[in-house]
Write a protein that holds these residues in place. Structure first.
Motif, PDB file in Angstrom:
ATOM      1  N   MET A  23       0.836  -1.203   0.000  1.00 34.04           N
ATOM      2  CA  MET A  23       0.000   0.000   0.000  1.00 34.04           C
ATOM      3  C   MET A  23       0.872   1.254   0.000  1.00 34.04           C
ATOM      4  SD  MET A  23      -2.858   1.292   2.783  1.00 34.04           S
ATOM      5  CE  MET A  23      -2.907  -0.300   3.547  1.00 34.04           C
ATOM      6  N   PRO A  24       0.612   2.201  -0.914  1.00 29.68           N
ATOM      7  CA  PRO A  24       1.324   3.466  -0.812  1.00 29.68           C
ATOM      8  C   PRO A  24       0.803   4.249   0.389  1.00 29.68           C
ATOM      9  CG  PRO A  24      -0.230   3.547  -2.633  1.00 29.68           C
ATOM     10  CD  PRO A  24      -0.321   2.163  -2.045  1.00 29.68           C
ATOM     11  N   VAL A  25       1.679   4.484   1.355  1.00 28.70           N
ATOM     12  CA  VAL A  25       1.294   5.209   2.562  1.00 28.70           C
ATOM     13  C   VAL A  25       2.125   6.492   2.634  1.00 28.70           C
ATOM     14  CG1 VAL A  25       1.246   5.154   5.092  1.00 28.70           C
ATOM     15  CG2 VAL A  25       0.667   3.092   3.787  1.00 28.70           C
ATOM     16  N   VAL A  26       1.457   7.623   2.647  1.00 30.30           N
ATOM     17  CA  VAL A  26       2.140   8.919   2.709  1.00 30.30           C
ATOM     18  C   VAL A  26       2.201   9.366   4.173  1.00 30.30           C
ATOM     19  CG1 VAL A  26       2.098  11.327   1.935  1.00 30.30           C
ATOM     20  CG2 VAL A  26       1.277   9.507   0.412  1.00 30.30           C
ATOM     21  N   GLY A  27       3.384   9.821   4.613  1.00 32.35           N
ATOM     22  CA  GLY A  27       3.538  10.256   5.991  1.00 32.35           C
ATOM     23  C   GLY A  27       4.314   9.240   6.793  1.00 32.35           C
ATOM     24  N   PRO A  28       4.098   9.121   8.097  1.00 32.51           N
ATOM     25  CA  PRO A  28       3.216   9.964   8.914  1.00 32.51           C
ATOM     26  C   PRO A  28       3.811  11.359   9.106  1.00 32.51           C
ATOM     27  CG  PRO A  28       4.503   8.523  10.304  1.00 32.51           C
ATOM     28  CD  PRO A  28       4.857   8.156   8.878  1.00 32.51           C
ATOM     29  N   ASN A  29       3.087  12.134   9.930  1.00 30.85           N
ATOM     30  CA  ASN A  29       3.575  13.466  10.281  1.00 30.85           C
ATOM     31  C   ASN A  29       3.685  14.341   9.038  1.00 30.85           C
ATOM     32  OD1 ASN A  29       4.696  15.514  11.899  1.00 30.85           O
ATOM     33  ND2 ASN A  29       6.783  14.835  11.439  1.00 30.85           N
ATOM     34  N   CYS A  30       2.599  14.451   8.300  1.00 26.62           N
ATOM     35  CA  CYS A  30       2.666  15.210   7.052  1.00 26.62           C
ATOM     36  C   CYS A  30       1.351  15.932   6.781  1.00 26.62           C
ATOM     37  CB  CYS A  30       2.968  14.275   5.889  1.00 26.62           C
ATOM     38  SG  CYS A  30       1.580  13.219   5.445  1.00 26.62           S
ATOM     39  N   LEU A  31       1.405  16.849   5.820  1.00 26.45           N
ATOM     40  CA  LEU A  31       0.179  17.519   5.370  1.00 26.45           C
ATOM     41  C   LEU A  31      -0.577  16.645   4.382  1.00 26.45           C
ATOM     42  CD1 LEU A  31       1.283  21.193   4.664  1.00 26.45           C
ATOM     43  CD2 LEU A  31      -0.209  20.396   6.491  1.00 26.45           C
ATOM     44  N   GLY A  32       0.185  15.836   3.636  1.00 24.36           N
ATOM     45  CA  GLY A  32      -0.463  14.940   2.701  1.00 24.36           C
ATOM     46  C   GLY A  32      -0.601  15.509   1.308  1.00 24.36           C
ATOM     47  N   ILE A  33      -1.801  15.380   0.756  1.00 23.06           N
ATOM     48  CA  ILE A  33      -1.993  15.561  -0.676  1.00 23.06           C
ATOM     49  C   ILE A  33      -3.037  16.615  -0.991  1.00 23.06           C
ATOM     50  CG2 ILE A  33      -3.164  14.350  -2.580  1.00 23.06           C
ATOM     51  CD1 ILE A  33      -1.528  11.895  -1.777  1.00 23.06           C
ATOM     52  N   MET A  34      -2.757  17.409  -2.042  1.00 22.10           N
ATOM     53  CA  MET A  34      -3.801  18.274  -2.588  1.00 22.10           C
ATOM     54  C   MET A  34      -3.800  18.119  -4.096  1.00 22.10           C
ATOM     55  SD  MET A  34      -4.232  22.396  -2.648  1.00 22.10           S
ATOM     56  CE  MET A  34      -4.530  22.679  -0.913  1.00 22.10           C
ATOM     57  N   ASP A  35      -4.975  18.011  -4.660  1.00 19.55           N
ATOM     58  CA  ASP A  35      -5.111  17.882  -6.097  1.00 19.55           C
ATOM     59  C   ASP A  35      -6.359  18.640  -6.514  1.00 19.55           C
ATOM     60  OD1 ASP A  35      -5.771  17.030  -8.691  1.00 19.55           O
ATOM     61  OD2 ASP A  35      -4.630  15.181  -8.396  1.00 19.55           O
ATOM     62  N   PRO A  36      -6.177  19.852  -7.082  1.00 17.31           N
ATOM     63  CA  PRO A  36      -7.346  20.685  -7.366  1.00 17.31           C
ATOM     64  C   PRO A  36      -8.264  20.103  -8.435  1.00 17.31           C
ATOM     65  CG  PRO A  36      -5.312  21.794  -8.054  1.00 17.31           C
ATOM     66  CD  PRO A  36      -4.910  20.531  -7.368  1.00 17.31           C
ATOM     67  N   LEU A  41      -5.015  18.423   3.587  1.00 21.72           N
ATOM     68  CA  LEU A  41      -4.329  19.423   4.410  1.00 21.72           C
ATOM     69  C   LEU A  41      -5.230  19.899   5.541  1.00 21.72           C
ATOM     70  CD1 LEU A  41      -2.693  19.335   1.760  1.00 21.72           C
ATOM     71  CD2 LEU A  41      -2.293  21.773   2.024  1.00 21.72           C
ATOM     72  N   PHE A  42      -4.717  19.799   6.758  1.00 17.75           N
ATOM     73  CA  PHE A  42      -5.546  20.208   7.889  1.00 17.75           C
ATOM     74  C   PHE A  42      -5.400  21.701   8.160  1.00 17.75           C
ATOM     75  CE2 PHE A  42      -1.665  18.154   9.209  1.00 17.75           C
ATOM     76  CZ  PHE A  42      -1.069  19.057  10.074  1.00 17.75           C
ATOM     77  N   LEU A  43      -5.551  22.487   7.106  1.00 19.54           N
ATOM     78  CA  LEU A  43      -5.445  23.934   7.234  1.00 19.54           C
ATOM     79  C   LEU A  43      -6.797  24.518   6.864  1.00 19.54           C
ATOM     80  CD1 LEU A  43      -2.127  24.141   5.222  1.00 19.54           C
ATOM     81  CD2 LEU A  43      -2.318  24.237   7.698  1.00 19.54           C
ATOM     82  N   PRO A  44      -7.370  25.317   7.761  1.00 11.87           N
ATOM     83  CA  PRO A  44      -8.692  25.864   7.486  1.00 11.87           C
ATOM     84  C   PRO A  44      -8.709  26.634   6.161  1.00 11.87           C
ATOM     85  CG  PRO A  44      -8.026  26.326   9.738  1.00 11.87           C
ATOM     86  CD  PRO A  44      -6.846  25.731   9.053  1.00 11.87           C
ATOM     87  N   THR A  45      -9.758  26.452   5.388  1.00 12.74           N
ATOM     88  CA  THR A  45      -9.858  27.016   4.044  1.00 12.74           C
ATOM     89  C   THR A  45      -9.607  28.517   4.021  1.00 12.74           C
ATOM     90  OG1 THR A  45     -11.638  25.440   3.876  1.00 12.74           O
ATOM     91  CG2 THR A  45     -11.285  26.855   1.984  1.00 12.74           C
ATOM     92  N   PHE A  46     -10.102  29.230   5.046  1.00  9.69           N
ATOM     93  CA  PHE A  46      -9.984  30.685   5.002  1.00  9.69           C
ATOM     94  C   PHE A  46      -8.556  31.163   5.263  1.00  9.69           C
ATOM     95  CE2 PHE A  46     -10.552  29.897   9.476  1.00  9.69           C
ATOM     96  CZ  PHE A  46      -9.820  30.885  10.114  1.00  9.69           C
ATOM     97  N   LYS A  47      -7.695  30.264   5.742  1.00  8.88           N
ATOM     98  CA  LYS A  47      -6.332  30.674   6.079  1.00  8.88           C
ATOM     99  C   LYS A  47      -5.338  30.482   4.943  1.00  8.88           C
ATOM    100  CE  LYS A  47      -5.998  30.582  11.012  1.00  8.88           C
ATOM    101  NZ  LYS A  47      -5.136  30.168  12.110  1.00  8.88           N
ATOM    102  N   ILE A  48      -5.713  29.745   3.935  1.00  8.97           N
ATOM    103  CA  ILE A  48      -4.769  29.480   2.846  1.00  8.97           C
ATOM    104  C   ILE A  48      -5.506  29.551   1.518  1.00  8.97           C
ATOM    105  CG2 ILE A  48      -5.042  26.983   3.231  1.00  8.97           C
ATOM    106  CD1 ILE A  48      -2.190  26.616   2.116  1.00  8.97           C
ATOM    107  N   ASP A  49      -4.914  30.288   0.575  1.00 10.01           N
ATOM    108  CA  ASP A  49      -5.507  30.373  -0.753  1.00 10.01           C
ATOM    109  C   ASP A  49      -5.309  29.046  -1.466  1.00 10.01           C
ATOM    110  OD1 ASP A  49      -6.107  32.985  -0.225  1.00 10.01           O
ATOM    111  OD2 ASP A  49      -4.287  33.779  -1.175  1.00 10.01           O
ATOM    112  N   LYS A  50      -6.297  28.680  -2.258  1.00  6.02           N
ATOM    113  CA  LYS A  50      -6.185  27.421  -2.982  1.00  6.02           C
ATOM    114  C   LYS A  50      -5.802  27.705  -4.428  1.00  6.02           C
ATOM    115  CE  LYS A  50      -7.181  24.947   0.514  1.00  6.02           C
ATOM    116  NZ  LYS A  50      -8.183  24.086   1.105  1.00  6.02           N
ATOM    117  N   PRO A  51      -4.746  27.038  -4.916  1.00  6.11           N
ATOM    118  CA  PRO A  51      -4.306  27.298  -6.289  1.00  6.11           C
ATOM    119  C   PRO A  51      -5.334  26.807  -7.306  1.00  6.11           C
ATOM    120  CG  PRO A  51      -2.717  25.944  -5.079  1.00  6.11           C
ATOM    121  CD  PRO A  51      -3.961  26.003  -4.263  1.00  6.11           C
TER     122      PRO A  51
END
Lengths: 206, 466
Positions: free
Chosen positions: B131-144, B151-161
């Motif tokens: 199994m491909p396992v990303v992390g631990p201790n990471c933000l992980g993956i974003m794919d617009p 990403l455990f970052l609240p939407t209003f705090k970070i602009d999304k590309p």
């Protein structure tokens, strides 16, 4: 534990890969050194695995021709080397003039064997103008190592010397890669008269 | 962790999931599992979402929730694990048993705090189930595009590309998120983002291999602190550099390359120097600072490759022309010798006061039409490899028509073009439009020259392997 390879064996290993060292022989007396010199200038070196830096340790005497010079040089080295027992004294024919370069190798814990090129002698320490590549290298890598150096045009001022240096780098890379060597110092190699001589060789076996 | 040579983990289920289990999902604001769940809901993920929480009955944010992964009984492409470290190994084992195709472990508390025992368990489980396992201790993956976002970052705090062709990889989470925020302000969009933390299973070699063969990725930007598999890294770096540019910023280089302690090689070849050597041999574009990732990213994302280094400079400011000349020559670039034909054409199309020479200073009153005529002439000149256009919008002639002209030119441009524009709000409103339309704009001639130099050096590597 890494172990220093005996000088003449190291020279033999180089020659197996077509890398030319200057002619050398151990001498156990001033008389033997005079005989080896045969009226042309020689260099005497104290060979010991206890001293890394021959010049700083007083283990090199250069440009000795007359029996008197050779005798005094032999005595000075014997005195300096007595701190580093056991030692032997090596005589080499003197290579005069030319451009000194260094080709080295070591093992990076992450990427394995790496080959290094730099202008030799005091320059490598002062200017830190060195090029490094993971082994094995190809022709294009050797070319890009030369191009990367500020001193590249000093080592290889024309196409012929560039070809010679490129070929030499590839040979050293192959020799290093094929054998169980953990550290390698060809310092200096003297480029002169369209050819070269590896005048000092230091190889640590794995 | 030992891996067989040439065996790479396939990351596509993690980037293009049809179904996501969010383990540790929560109704409680402030919990990591809540933020991740909220993000999936907010961005309108089109696949199935399965919240998993051992303590929750019923629904979480309106989605049917499950006490265990095994309770879902449907195919799961990606499990996002955000629970305390002690519970992670058993949860991952359960994921494996249930046939979960990939996992991102955002939880910390493993090797980074000395709990290698816990991390080793994850590695064993991942190997067992391949199994491909990303992390631990990471933000992980974003794919617009697939709208996945661990990403455990609240939407209003970070602009999304926006969606685009640049993928960004960051070992570090903080460099990852802050740079991602900056990328959102750039004209080029994002293909994939991955922040892989402790790299217990999925490491830089797997990631580069995946991105090499990922058709959506045209350019890779990478913040790297170290590699785990040196030899394999060299192989995969060579492979990807032949297909697309990879720009790497290496963190932790202060040990300084070369030490002068002894003349012997061991001290001359420090580890930082070894990384640089590997990058040079494998065609990696070396970034020296964080900003370089963006400067190089935008030229690679928008401009064609070019091996020649003759740069025509067109400017509506004399001083900037001088600065551009210095910047070019400092970066190994040169001025072209314009052809006789170009000189004749320019003499006809430019006012008498314009000196037909490099840098071509077409005057402070130059408008879109004059810029356009100059641009066309140098583009058609075979002695010109690429163009740097300095457009200072403080001048009377430069306005939205100029921005439009550059955008139109750039659409059918055959030669690389970079624009240098610097100033306040008025300038910014025009540079934003140009950047949105795929014109790389730089605030200084130095930035632009360095980007051109990176483009040319990489193009040469692609051509000749050096």
């Amino acid at each position: 534990m890494a172990k220093l390879m005996e000088y003449l064996s190291a020279e033999k290993l180089l020659s197996k890969y077509g890398i030319k060292g200057t002619s050398s022989s151990y001498v156990d007396s001033p008389e033997a050194a005079v005989k080896f010199a045969a009226n042309s200038p020689i260099v005497l070196k104290g060979i010991t695995d206890k001293a890394i830096h021959k010049t700083k340790s007083g283990l090199i005497e250069t440009n000795l021709t007359s029996p008197d010079e050779i005798g005094k040089g032999f005595a000075r080295i014997s005195k300096a080397a007595s701190r580093f027992k056991p030692y032997r004294i090596l005589a080499q024919h003197m290579v005069k003039g030319g451009t000194e370069i260094i080709i080295g190798g070591n093992v990076d814990q992450q990427f394995g064997k790496m080959i290094l090129l730099g202008l030799g002698g005091i320059y490598v320490e002062t200017f830190k103008d060195v090029a490094l590549r993971p082994c094995p290298i190809e022709k294009k890598d050797a070319g890009s190592m030369i191009d990367q150096l500020k001193s590249g045009h000093i080592m290889a001022p024309d196409q012929k010397s560039r070809d010679m240096l490129t070929e030499l780098l590839i040979k050293v890379s192959k020799m290093f890669n094929d054998n169980e060597i953990s550290e390698l110092d060809l310092n200096p190699i003297i480029l002169h008269d369209g050819t070269y001589d590896a005048v000092d060789i230091r190889i640590l076996k794995q | 962790m030992e891996k067989a040579k040439h065996e790479y983990l396939d990351l596509s289920p993690a980037f293009n999931p049809n179904s996501v289990a969010i383990i540790g999902a929560s109704e409680k604001p402030g919990k990591v599992g809540h933020v991740i769940m909220q993000n999936y809901v907010d961005i309108g993920f089109s696949g199935k979402i399965y919240p998993v929480n051992i303590n929750a009955e019923g629904k979480i944010m309106g989605y049917q929730s499950y006490k265990r992964v095994s309770g879902i009984k449907k195919p799961i492409d990606l499990a996002v694990i955000a629970i305390p470290a002690d519970g992670v190994p058993a949860t991952l084992e359960e994921c494996g048993k249930c046939g979960v195709k990939s996992a991102v472990i955002v939880s910390g508390g493993f090797a980074e705090i000395g709990r290698t025992d816990l991390q080793d368990k994850l590695v064993k489980t991942a190997q067992k189930y391949k199994m491909p396992v990303v992390g631990p201790n990471c933000l992980g993956i974003m794919d617009p595009l697939s709208r996945t976002d661990t990403l455990f970052l609240p939407t209003f705090k970070i602009d999304k590309p926006k969606i685009g062709g640049v993928s960004f990889v960051s070992q570090s989470g903080s460099v990852g998120s802050s740079t991602l925020d900056l990328i959102s302000g750039e004209g080029f969009g994002l293909a994939r983002f991955i922040s892989y933390g402790n790299a217990a299973v999925v490491d830089e070699v797997d990631i580069l291999h995946f991105l090499a063969h990922d058709e959506r990725t045209k350019v890779v930007l990478f913040y790297l602190e170290g590699v785990k598999r040196g030899k394999e890294f060299i192989e995969v770096a060579k492979e990807i550099s032949r297909i697309k540019p990879v720009v790497i910023l290496k963190g932790g280089t202060t040990s300084g390359g070369v030490s002068a302690a002894h003349s012997h090689t061991a001290s001359l070849a420090g580890s930082a120097a070894a990384y640089e050597a590997v990058f040079r041999q494998t065609g990696i574009v070396i970034a020296n600072e964080l900003e370089d990732l963006l400067y190089y990213g935008k030229i690679f994302a928008t401009q064609p490759l070019v091996t020649g280094n003759r740069i025509a400079v067109i400017t509506n400011g004399g001083g900037h022309g001088v600065l551009a000349s210095d910047a070019l020559y400092q970066n190994g670039l040169v001025f072209p010798k314009l052809s006789k034909k170009s000189e004749t054409t320019l003499r006809k199309t430019m006012p008498a006061l314009v000196n037909i020479a490099m840098p071509l200073d077409i005057g402070g009153e130059a408008d879109a039409q004059r810029f356009g005529a100059a641009l066309q002439t140098v583009t058609e000149d075979s002695n010109v490899d690429a163009i740097m256009m300095i457009a200072l919008f403080q001048t009377p002639g430069a306005d939205e028509k100029l921005a439009d002209m550059v955008i139109q030119y750039s659409k059918n441009g055959k030669k690389p073009l970079v624009v240098v524009s610097t100033g306040g709000k008025y300038t910014k409103s025009h540079t934003d439009i140009m950047e949105e339309s795929g014109v790389p704009v730089y605030e200084s001639p130095t930035q632009a020259a360095r980007a051109l130099s990176a483009l040319i050096n990489y193009s040469k590597y692609r051509n000749t392997g050096v």
